[in-house]
Design an enzyme around this catalytic site. Structure first.
Site, PDB file in Angstrom:
ATOM      1  N   LYS A 115      62.792   8.125  17.264  1.00  0.00           N
ATOM      2  CA  LYS A 115      61.358   8.906  17.390  1.00  0.00           C
ATOM      3  C   LYS A 115      60.453   8.366  16.055  1.00  0.00           C
ATOM      4  O   LYS A 115      61.122   7.861  15.130  1.00  0.00           O
ATOM      5  CB  LYS A 115      61.567  10.357  17.568  1.00  0.00           C
ATOM      6  CG  LYS A 115      62.102  10.675  18.916  1.00  0.00           C
ATOM      7  CD  LYS A 115      61.225  10.408  20.072  1.00  0.00           C
ATOM      8  CE  LYS A 115      61.738  10.796  21.198  1.00  0.00           C
ATOM      9  NZ  LYS A 115      62.701  10.236  22.018  1.00  0.00           N
TER      10      LYS A 115
HETATM   11  C1  LIG Z   1      58.929  12.529  26.418  1.00  0.00           C
HETATM   12  C2  LIG Z   1      60.130  12.876  25.944  1.00  0.00           C
HETATM   13  N1  LIG Z   1      60.486  14.523  26.285  1.00  0.00           N
HETATM   14  C3  LIG Z   1      61.863  14.799  25.709  1.00  0.00           C
HETATM   15  C4  LIG Z   1      62.619  14.234  25.150  1.00  0.00           C
HETATM   16  C5  LIG Z   1      64.018  14.606  24.860  1.00  0.00           C
HETATM   17  O1  LIG Z   1      64.262  14.637  23.500  1.00  0.00           O
HETATM   18  P1  LIG Z   1      65.760  14.751  22.811  1.00  0.00           P
HETATM   19  O2  LIG Z   1      66.344  13.390  23.302  1.00  0.00           O
HETATM   20  O3  LIG Z   1      65.685  15.135  21.355  1.00  0.00           O
HETATM   21  O4  LIG Z   1      66.629  15.917  23.530  1.00  0.00           O
HETATM   22  C6  LIG Z   1      62.523  12.730  24.840  1.00  0.00           C
HETATM   23  C7  LIG Z   1      63.251  12.093  24.247  1.00  0.00           C
HETATM   24  O5  LIG Z   1      64.004  10.958  24.607  1.00  0.00           O
HETATM   25  C8  LIG Z   1      61.149  12.232  25.422  1.00  0.00           C
HETATM   26  O6  LIG Z   1      60.939  11.007  25.071  1.00  0.00           O
END
Ligand SMILES: Cc1ncc(COP(=O)(O)O)c(C=O)c1O
Length: 377
Positions: free
Chosen positions: A191
């Site tokens: 990210k």
């Molecule tokens: C649009 C979106 N929402 C939610 C998430 C979930 O985040 P995490 O991977 O930290 O659980 C991601 C991550 O990949 C994402 O790209």
């Protein structure tokens, strides 16, 4: 080899500071919900322009906990898009909510707000989860308008959009994450602000949503060992908060560099006049896009696959975000959708390709990517 994303180049620039922060933290002996989490919560809330931040174990958990804290429960209706990462839709689904998808707009990859309004007119919707996909801000003014008009709650999914902005007609510029009832961030390593592991945060102006989220992340206990509800073990670790506090100081510079990469791609695509649709670094006077991903569109799947294979042969990494829209996922069959229901999302999943994008990507590498695309087109 040109990677899609490279954590090691970034680490070379900040190694000393990161190792110092980790050393200081471990030496303090206080590694769970301490000073770093508290301060990062304040820093990210202030960066976003809201009152509270609540650090949790991942962006996925942030979605789940925020929805619960907003009062979403079994039988409620939640609207989101089928063209996003799985967790955006699995969070309301796991709570027993009825998930309704709304197609995306081909020019932004984001939820089509006209189609959203049609749904809001027909259905009693509890919450909407707009996603600022690839780092591009959904029209925040239109979102605020719909929120007021239909009395619906909004949870902004800012996993990919930290730092992106929208300019209101009043001239006010606000960041993604500041308009909804709550918003979430992910600190997954790739990210724009990522740690070396998992982490996430809920941000909100609501004292109640913040308080409820804080309780839910520690097994539903306001007071340790006294459980008001069945919550989760979902804390943001101090070690990740310490790392993120170092990296947050660089976020502005890295976003500038991502913009530079996008501008260079744009210049080369323009010069070569290739049949490729690419995101523009529009000089709108505000940062509507933070280029988490640099996603281009080809004419059809056959062309996309040919170019993708060609890039792979030459050692250039790419990715497809996302190869199967969520309404067609096996686990969501009971939602009752079928192929053809969301033509834009289905078309994008066949034609889109994410090209290398990270702050340290060099101009000569970008040129090689574009030259190779031209060759295989
Ligand atoms: C649009 C979106 N929402 C939610 C998430 C979930 O985040 P995490 O991977 O930290 O659980 C991601 C991550 O990949 C994402 O790209």
């Amino acid at each position: 080899m040109i990677p899609l994303f490279d954590l090691t180049r970034q680490y070379e620039r900040i190694r000393g500071e990161i190792l110092n922060a980790i050393d200081k933290l471990i030496s303090s002996g206080n590694v769970i919900l301490g000073e770093n989490v508290r301060r990062l919560e304040e820093e990210i809330a202030s960066f976003t322009g809201v009152k509270h931040g609540v650090g949790v174990a991942s962006g996925s958990d942030a979605l789940l906990i925020a929805l619960r804290a907003m009062g979403v429960e079994k039988g409620d209706t939640v609207v989101t898009t089928p063209y996003t990462f799985f967790a955006t839709a699995s969070a309301p689904y796991r709570l027993g909510a009825r998930v309704i998808f709304v197609d995306v707009d081909e020019s932004t990859f984001n939820m089509d707000l006209n189609q959203l309004e049609h749904v809001l007119k027909k259905e009693k919707v509890k919450a909407i989860i707009p996603v600022h996909l690839f780092g591009r801000t959904v029209d925040l003014e239109a979102l605020s308008f719909l929120r007021e008009k239909y009395g619906v709650m909004i949870l902004e999914d800012c996993a990919q959009s930290m730092g992106s902005e929208w300019k209101f007609s009043s001239g006010e510029i606000r960041k993604s994450g500041s308009v909804g009832d709550a918003a979430i961030f992910s600190f997954f390593p790739t990210k724009n602000l990522g740690t070396y592991g998992d982490g996430g945060m809920i941000v909100t102006n609501s004292d109640e949503i913040a308080e409820e989220s804080r309780i839910l992340r520690v097994h539903g206990a306001r007071k340790k060992y006294f459980h008001e509800k069945v919550g989760y073990n979902s804390r943001l670790d101090e070690i990740h908060a310490a790392i993120l506090r170092v990296k947050l100081r660089y976020l502005e510079r890295w976003t500038e560099e991502r913009t530079r990469v996008a501008r260079t791609y744009q210049k080369l695509f323009e010069e070569k006049k290739l049949p490729v649709v690419y995101p523009r670094v529009e000089e709108k006077g505000f940062r509507y896009h933070v280029f988490h991903q640099y996603v281009v569109l080809f004419e059809n799947e056959e062309v996309r696959e040919r170019v993708r294979e060609g890039l792979k042969e030459r050692g250039i990494q790419t990715a497809i975000y996302y190869p199967l829209p969520l309404h067609l996922q096996k686990c969501f069959r009971d939602l009752g959708y079928q192929e053809g229901d969301f033509p834009v999302a289905e078309s994008l999943s066949k034609r889109s390709l994410a090209l290398p994008m990270f702050p340290e990507l060099r101009d000569d590498e970008i040129k090689e990517v574009v030259d190779t695309i031209a060759l295989f087109l």
